[in-house]
Design an enzyme around this catalytic site. Structure first.
Site, short mmCIF file in Angstrom:
data_model
loop_
_atom_site.label_atom_id
_atom_site.label_comp_id
_atom_site.label_asym_id
_atom_site.label_seq_id
_atom_site.Cartn_x
_atom_site.Cartn_y
_atom_site.Cartn_z
CG HIS A 1 -1.69 1.24 1.41
ND1 HIS A 1 -1.33 2.19 2.35
CD2 HIS A 1 -2.79 1.72 0.78
CE1 HIS A 1 -2.19 3.20 2.28
NE2 HIS A 1 -3.07 2.95 1.35
CD GLU B 1 -4.78 5.50 3.19
OE1 GLU B 1 -5.58 4.77 2.58
OE2 GLU B 1 -3.67 5.84 2.73
CD GLU C 1 -2.59 2.45 -3.65
OE1 GLU C 1 -3.11 3.59 -3.61
OE2 GLU C 1 -2.96 1.51 -2.94
CG HIS C 2 -0.16 6.16 -0.71
ND1 HIS C 2 -0.72 7.28 -0.16
CD2 HIS C 2 -1.05 5.16 -0.49
CE1 HIS C 2 -1.89 6.99 0.38
NE2 HIS C 2 -2.11 5.69 0.19
#
Length: 426
Positions: A47, A127, A50-51
């Site tokens: 994740h 997040e 991905e950012h």
């Protein structure tokens, strides 16, 4: 045929669906890598990466990437799950070449610069904080941990504050280089597109990565049986509501009875006429939100029920929920419930595929998970073939298994929980 497939050198697969009635194109690069592929020291790396890949490539800055997609009114984004990551763009069909260029640039050539790692680290930590402020999001992660324990699918996709804080640029770069190879990728494109044109664009933009000698990585089969029993996890928190997720383990997506499980899920809590919705919300007014869901992975899955209610109503919500599950395990669902559930699944499937983005998701996920395209007609036929006896056999099998649960709210100890939850292993 509307759906076509081409395998390129290096194991890269290109799948397209021609939809002549639209003026859009959805492009997705699916990578067969998710959070279950991480070691504990890099929990959340898929994740985080991905950012990070959107921050810079050799030819574009983050601002230039954003400006390029905004200039054509498109969308460029990504998502990470436990078993795959998808980078996608949604544009007008006339901007297909730009979309392929942008997505390929990000996925293949995102630079993982050290200064960007520090900036995006703070974004991911924000997040996580946002997840922690949302009871349903928090409960979802905690519930899968209760269900699967040390199995990799029991870990949060987003990682932890500790793992994200300590992750290095070298670890993220290594994860990118080792995992993002063409044999693990599927390029899925749906919309007003021509398959041969798409293949030509993919060849152009994936160029040097398309080396001969590799075959596509086969669909994920998983690592075998989940060990141990589901457990109960309690998060004591001052809140206006008490939130519950309760469920049982189920086989993975390759199970031959997965269609019967989908019908059972719909009848239990999939719609306004479902048994749990009627019993908990409509008849008793105990909760605003109550539903069931199925999580499916390569080698495992879970059938679960969620409900959120005022703390003083929690005991009754648990009692009604467990009574409904016991009743269905014993007596099954009715013929009318089976008919309505099958109709709901058929309608939901077709209506959910009215745009190019949904079609791209379907063909990309199908190729990655099964190594083939499964047509809508085939899926509808599989649903139609499910019998009442199939559904009730699945109900007897699954609902007699040990339950796992997660509870979030102003509950201080296990002993203060309703009795059905106290019997679940801690």
């Amino acid at each position: 045929m509307a759906v076509r497939r081409t395998a390129l050198p290096g194991g890269l697969r290109v799948v397209t669906e021609h939809i002549p009635s639209v003026r859009s194109a959805a492009v997705g690069v699916w990578v067969n890598v998710g959070s279950r592929d991480e070691g504990r020291s890099v929990a959340g790396a898929a994740h985080f990466l991905e950012h990070l890949l959107f921050k810079a490539t050799p030819t574009r800055t983050a601002v230039e990437i954003a400006q390029a997609v905004d200039a054509v009114g498109g969308e460029l984004n990504a998502f990470t799950s436990r078993e795959h990551t998808c980078y996608y763009a949604h544009v007008l069909d006339s901007d297909l070449e730009l979309a392929v260029d942008l997505v390929a640039d990000v996925v293949l050539r995102g630079r993982c610069l050290a200064e960007d790692v520090e900036i995006e680290r703070d974004v991911v930590l924000e997040e996580i904080a946002m997840r922690d402020d949302d009871p349903e999001d928090t409960l979802g992660d905690v519930f899968l941990s209760a269900m699967f324990g040390e199995h990799p699918v029991g870990r949060p996709v987003i990682g932890t504050v500790e793992s994200i804080s300590e992750m290095t640029r070298a670890q993220l770069h290594s994860f990118h280089v080792r995992r993002y190879t063409p044999d693990r990728m599927v390029v899925a494109v749906a919309g007003n597109v021509d398959h041969d044109d798409v293949v030509a664009l993919v060849r152009e933009h994936f160029g040097p990565r398309l080396m001969r000698g590799r075959s596509p990585v086969p669909p994920r089969k998983g690592t075998g049986r989940v060990q141990g029993r589901p457990s109960l996890q309690l998060i004591s928190r001052d809140a206006e509501q008490t939130h519950l997720s309760l469920g049982v383990r189920a086989p993975g997506r390759h199970w031959e009875q997965r269609w019967a499980l989908s019908v059972l899920n719909s009848a239990l809590g999939g719609g306004l006429s479902s048994r749990l919705f009627q019993q908990i919300r409509e008849t008793r007014g105990l909760a605003y939100s109550v539903y069931s869901t199925v999580d499916t992975f390569a080698d495992s899955g879970a059938l679960s029920i969620y409900a959120g209610c005022l703390p003083e109503r929690f005991d009754e919500v648990v009692r009604v929920t467990t009574d409904v599950l016991a009743e269905v395990a014993r007596d099954g669902i009715t013929a009318d419930e089976c008919r309505i559930a099958k109709g709901s699944l058929r309608g939901g499937l077709v209506l959910g595929l009215e745009d190019s983005g949904s079609r791209m998701n379907r063909i990309g996920r199908s190729e990655l998970n099964y190594g083939e395209y499964r047509s809508i007609s085939d899926t509808l036929a599989r649903i139609d073939e499910v019998t009442l006896e199939d559904v009730n056999a699945v109900a007897r099998t699954l609902l007699s298994r040990p339950f796992g649960a997660a509870v979030l709210g102003p509950v201080r100890t296990r002993r203060s929980l309703p009795r059905p939850l106290q019997t679940i292993a801690g």
